[in-house]
Design a protein around this motif. Sequence first.
Motif, mmCIF file in Angstrom:
data_model
loop_
_atom_site.group_PDB
_atom_site.id
_atom_site.type_symbol
_atom_site.label_atom_id
_atom_site.label_comp_id
_atom_site.label_asym_id
_atom_site.label_seq_id
_atom_site.Cartn_x
_atom_site.Cartn_y
_atom_site.Cartn_z
ATOM 1 N N LEU A 66 103.048 0.373 38.227
ATOM 2 C CA LEU A 66 101.728 -0.243 38.259
ATOM 3 C C LEU A 66 101.628 -1.244 39.394
ATOM 4 O O LEU A 66 102.633 -1.702 39.930
ATOM 5 C CB LEU A 66 101.407 -0.926 36.932
ATOM 6 N N LYS A 67 100.396 -1.559 39.745
ATOM 7 C CA LYS A 67 100.099 -2.610 40.727
ATOM 8 C C LYS A 67 98.935 -3.406 40.175
ATOM 9 O O LYS A 67 98.236 -2.950 39.275
ATOM 10 C CB LYS A 67 99.734 -2.002 42.082
ATOM 11 N N PHE A 68 98.707 -4.588 40.728
ATOM 12 C CA PHE A 68 97.598 -5.386 40.235
ATOM 13 C C PHE A 68 97.084 -6.345 41.282
ATOM 14 O O PHE A 68 97.759 -6.659 42.262
ATOM 15 C CB PHE A 68 97.949 -6.138 38.952
ATOM 16 N N GLU A 69 95.849 -6.795 41.050
ATOM 17 C CA GLU A 69 95.177 -7.806 41.850
ATOM 18 C C GLU A 69 94.738 -8.921 40.907
ATOM 19 O O GLU A 69 94.420 -8.673 39.741
ATOM 20 C CB GLU A 69 93.940 -7.226 42.542
ATOM 21 N N VAL A 70 94.704 -10.146 41.416
ATOM 22 C CA VAL A 70 94.343 -11.295 40.601
ATOM 23 C C VAL A 70 93.333 -12.138 41.357
ATOM 24 O O VAL A 70 93.461 -12.341 42.563
ATOM 25 C CB VAL A 70 95.600 -12.145 40.284
ATOM 26 N N LYS A 71 92.318 -12.631 40.643
ATOM 27 C CA LYS A 71 91.334 -13.542 41.242
ATOM 28 C C LYS A 71 91.207 -14.791 40.379
ATOM 29 O O LYS A 71 90.863 -14.707 39.208
ATOM 30 C CB LYS A 71 89.967 -12.877 41.348
ATOM 31 N N ASP A 72 91.494 -15.945 40.963
ATOM 32 C CA ASP A 72 91.332 -17.258 40.318
ATOM 33 C C ASP A 72 91.967 -17.321 38.941
ATOM 34 O O ASP A 72 91.338 -17.692 37.963
ATOM 35 C CB ASP A 72 89.848 -17.628 40.202
ATOM 36 N N HIS A 73 93.219 -16.969 38.855
ATOM 37 C CA HIS A 73 93.911 -16.977 37.575
ATOM 38 C C HIS A 73 95.064 -17.974 37.629
ATOM 39 O O HIS A 73 95.465 -18.423 38.689
ATOM 40 C CB HIS A 73 94.433 -15.573 37.240
ATOM 41 N N HIS A 74 95.606 -18.319 36.468
ATOM 42 C CA HIS A 74 96.717 -19.272 36.391
ATOM 43 C C HIS A 74 98.038 -18.645 36.824
ATOM 44 O O HIS A 74 99.012 -19.348 37.025
ATOM 45 C CB HIS A 74 96.867 -19.797 34.965
ATOM 46 N N TRP A 75 98.071 -17.340 36.918
ATOM 47 C CA TRP A 75 99.286 -16.622 37.283
ATOM 48 C C TRP A 75 99.072 -15.961 38.633
ATOM 49 O O TRP A 75 98.024 -15.395 38.892
ATOM 50 C CB TRP A 75 99.609 -15.558 36.240
ATOM 51 N N ASP A 76 100.082 -16.023 39.502
ATOM 52 C CA ASP A 76 100.011 -15.410 40.826
ATOM 53 C C ASP A 76 101.072 -14.323 40.954
ATOM 54 O O ASP A 76 102.217 -14.534 40.558
ATOM 55 C CB ASP A 76 100.259 -16.457 41.927
ATOM 56 N N PRO A 77 100.715 -13.169 41.532
ATOM 57 C CA PRO A 77 101.726 -12.136 41.747
ATOM 58 C C PRO A 77 102.657 -12.528 42.892
ATOM 59 O O PRO A 77 102.219 -13.031 43.924
ATOM 60 C CB PRO A 77 100.914 -10.892 42.097
ATOM 61 N N ILE A 84 107.048 -6.717 41.681
ATOM 62 C CA ILE A 84 105.984 -7.707 41.608
ATOM 63 C C ILE A 84 106.103 -8.423 40.275
ATOM 64 O O ILE A 84 106.015 -7.812 39.208
ATOM 65 C CB ILE A 84 104.595 -7.043 41.730
ATOM 66 N N LEU A 85 106.319 -9.721 40.333
ATOM 67 C CA LEU A 85 106.431 -10.545 39.132
ATOM 68 C C LEU A 85 105.291 -11.544 39.116
ATOM 69 O O LEU A 85 104.721 -11.860 40.154
ATOM 70 C CB LEU A 85 107.770 -11.281 39.108
ATOM 71 N N MET A 86 104.974 -12.047 37.944
ATOM 72 C CA MET A 86 103.911 -13.036 37.812
ATOM 73 C C MET A 86 104.534 -14.423 37.724
ATOM 74 O O MET A 86 105.452 -14.657 36.943
ATOM 75 C CB MET A 86 103.069 -12.762 36.571
ATOM 76 N N LYS A 87 104.033 -15.319 38.556
ATOM 77 C CA LYS A 87 104.533 -16.687 38.587
ATOM 78 C C LYS A 87 103.416 -17.621 38.139
ATOM 79 O O LYS A 87 102.302 -17.552 38.640
ATOM 80 C CB LYS A 87 104.964 -17.048 40.008
ATOM 81 N N ARG A 88 103.731 -18.465 37.194
ATOM 82 C CA ARG A 88 102.738 -19.419 36.713
ATOM 83 C C ARG A 88 102.682 -20.613 37.649
ATOM 84 O O ARG A 88 103.712 -21.150 38.052
ATOM 85 C CB ARG A 88 103.077 -19.876 35.304
ATOM 86 N N ARG A 89 101.474 -21.010 37.991
ATOM 87 C CA ARG A 89 101.307 -22.179 38.862
ATOM 88 C C ARG A 89 101.743 -23.435 38.119
ATOM 89 O O ARG A 89 101.497 -23.597 36.933
ATOM 90 C CB ARG A 89 99.842 -22.332 39.253
ATOM 91 N N SER A 90 102.397 -24.345 38.837
ATOM 92 C CA SER A 90 102.823 -25.588 38.207
ATOM 93 C C SER A 90 101.640 -26.544 38.151
ATOM 94 O O SER A 90 100.781 -26.555 39.018
ATOM 95 C CB SER A 90 103.971 -26.221 38.988
ATOM 96 N N ARG A 91 101.604 -27.315 37.104
ATOM 97 C CA ARG A 91 100.533 -28.297 36.946
ATOM 98 C C ARG A 91 100.883 -29.536 37.758
ATOM 99 O O ARG A 91 102.028 -29.948 37.841
ATOM 100 C CB ARG A 91 100.381 -28.692 35.491
ATOM 101 N N THR A 92 99.875 -30.139 38.346
ATOM 102 C CA THR A 92 100.110 -31.393 39.062
ATOM 103 C C THR A 92 100.159 -32.503 38.029
ATOM 104 O O THR A 92 99.261 -32.648 37.207
ATOM 105 C CB THR A 92 98.994 -31.666 40.078
ATOM 106 N N GLN A 93 101.228 -33.255 38.065
ATOM 107 C CA GLN A 93 101.410 -34.307 37.079
ATOM 108 C C GLN A 93 100.730 -35.568 37.579
ATOM 109 O O GLN A 93 101.055 -36.094 38.638
ATOM 110 C CB GLN A 93 102.880 -34.571 36.835
#
Length: 117
Positions: A66-77, A84-93
């Motif tokens: 499979l392949k995927f595209e992401v728009k404005d999501h909390h997870w980035d490919p 292709i793995l999904m990486k969660r964006r870190s929150r700014t503390q």
Amino acid sequence: MMVLVLSACPVGLRGDLTKWLYEVSAGVFVGKASSRIREHLWDRVLETSGSGRAILIWSSKGEQGLKFEVKDHHWDPVDLDGLILMKRRSRTQKTQPPELKRGWSKAGAQRRLGRRR
């Protein structure tokens, strides 16, 4: 086969996508379309989704299948050696990290005294 998941998108976009795909749940579209149609639909989603989020997943040849595209999501490919793995964006503390306690831990104190369990 492709799956398109929308959240916080205009109702008109959902209605437009039902011409090509089945809406199996609110904002979840499933169907089989050619690559040309898939790219056209994804361009339409990017143009009309506004501040909404979207994820497009489709089957492809390869190790993952499979392949995927992401728009404005909390997870980035992220491409990691062809996978292709999904990486969660870190929150700014905004707050300061907690203060570390000074001194030795209990295990360190026992080790210094020569008391091992």
